[in-house]
Design a protein around this motif. Structure first.
Motif, short mmCIF file in Angstrom:
data_model
loop_
_atom_site.label_atom_id
_atom_site.label_comp_id
_atom_site.label_asym_id
_atom_site.label_seq_id
_atom_site.Cartn_x
_atom_site.Cartn_y
_atom_site.Cartn_z
N VAL A 1 12.20 55.94 62.03
CA VAL A 1 11.93 55.75 63.45
C VAL A 1 11.69 57.07 64.20
O VAL A 1 10.73 57.16 64.96
CB VAL A 1 13.05 54.92 64.13
N PRO A 2 12.54 58.08 64.03
CA PRO A 2 12.31 59.30 64.82
C PRO A 2 10.91 59.88 64.64
O PRO A 2 10.25 60.25 65.61
CB PRO A 2 13.38 60.27 64.31
N LEU B 1 8.28 57.59 66.27
CA LEU B 1 8.38 57.66 67.73
C LEU B 1 7.75 58.95 68.25
O LEU B 1 7.00 58.94 69.23
CB LEU B 1 9.84 57.57 68.15
N ALA C 1 3.99 58.67 67.99
CA ALA C 1 3.48 57.78 69.03
C ALA C 1 3.45 58.46 70.39
O ALA C 1 2.54 58.24 71.19
CB ALA C 1 4.32 56.51 69.11
N ALA C 2 4.44 59.32 70.65
CA ALA C 2 4.52 60.01 71.94
C ALA C 2 3.65 61.26 71.98
O ALA C 2 3.58 61.94 73.01
CB ALA C 2 5.97 60.38 72.24
N THR D 1 8.48 53.58 77.89
CA THR D 1 9.52 53.42 76.88
C THR D 1 9.37 54.46 75.78
O THR D 1 10.33 55.12 75.39
CB THR D 1 9.49 52.00 76.28
N ILE D 2 8.16 54.62 75.27
CA ILE D 2 7.90 55.60 74.21
C ILE D 2 8.22 57.01 74.71
O ILE D 2 8.88 57.79 74.02
CB ILE D 2 6.44 55.50 73.71
N GLU D 3 7.77 57.33 75.91
CA GLU D 3 8.01 58.67 76.45
C GLU D 3 9.51 58.94 76.62
O GLU D 3 10.00 60.01 76.24
CB GLU D 3 7.30 58.84 77.79
N LEU E 1 12.10 57.38 75.15
CA LEU E 1 12.79 57.42 73.86
C LEU E 1 12.51 58.72 73.12
O LEU E 1 13.41 59.30 72.51
CB LEU E 1 12.37 56.22 73.00
N ALA E 2 11.28 59.20 73.18
CA ALA E 2 10.93 60.47 72.51
C ALA E 2 11.69 61.63 73.15
O ALA E 2 12.22 62.50 72.44
CB ALA E 2 9.42 60.71 72.57
N LEU F 1 15.30 61.37 72.09
CA LEU F 1 15.41 61.76 70.69
C LEU F 1 15.35 63.27 70.54
O LEU F 1 16.18 63.87 69.84
CB LEU F 1 14.30 61.10 69.87
#
Length: 173
Positions: free
Chosen positions: A97-98, A101, A104-105, A150-152, A154-155, A158
């Motif tokens: 996932v990391p 993610l 994706a970001a 959400t992606i931004e 979460l990134a 992280l």
């Protein structure tokens, strides 16, 4: 004292999050997972679908294995996105996932992850490169606002946790 707490908490969160996600996904029926993924991917790839950019996937299957949360599926395209549990894919992308993610970001380059062996591509290399290039062409700004935010977020979270978890304590004088 506060440094150790921050470092320890960051490491615990990074270690615990995949376990919680795995346990949560384990109780969701496979069909429900496939339906939700199909809807999310259709929404995310709507522009590419509209302009025929997924036509190269006709009669081809791409497996996605998100190892740290135990999520595995295959995707194809035939006038609409098709999803199924793992069977026999033409190419397989494997990551955690990391890494996914951050890609994706737009915070991490898939080629870098590939050479660091954090992203594996096995099978039909040409198809794998086409898929990778398609995904790199997706502008984060083109995603629906809730998905993009959400992606931004979460990134960013992280990256913050990774920064805290990798810091070394300073020797006291």
């Amino acid at each position: 004292m506060s440094f150790r707490f921050t470092n320890s908490v960051a490491k615990n969160v990074l270690g615990l999050a995949p376990k919680v996600a795995t346990q949560s996904l384990a109780v969701v029926p496979e069909k429900a997972k496939m339906n939700v993924l199909a809807k999310l991917l259709s929404l995310t790839l709507s522009e590419q679908i509209k302009f025929g950019e997924l036509d190269f996937l006709q009669s081809k299957w791409v497996a996605i294995s998100v190892m740290d949360i135990g999520l595995h599926f295959e995707i194809s395209f035939n006038d609409e996105l098709l999803l199924r549990p793992l069977t026999q894919a033409d190419v397989t992308f494997t990551a955690n996932v990391p890494e996914l993610l951050l890609v994706a970001a737009g915070k991490e380059d898939p080629d870098t992850l590939f050479f660091q062996r954090k992203l594996k591509i096995e099978g039909d290399t040409e198809l794998g490169l086409e898929v990778k290039n398609l995904l790199l062409g997706i502008e984060l700004e083109s995603l629906p606002k809730p998905a993009r935010l959400t992606i931004e977020k979460l990134a960013l979270t992280l990256q913050t946790l990774q920064g805290y978890s990798s810091e070394q304590p300073q020797a006291s004088a």
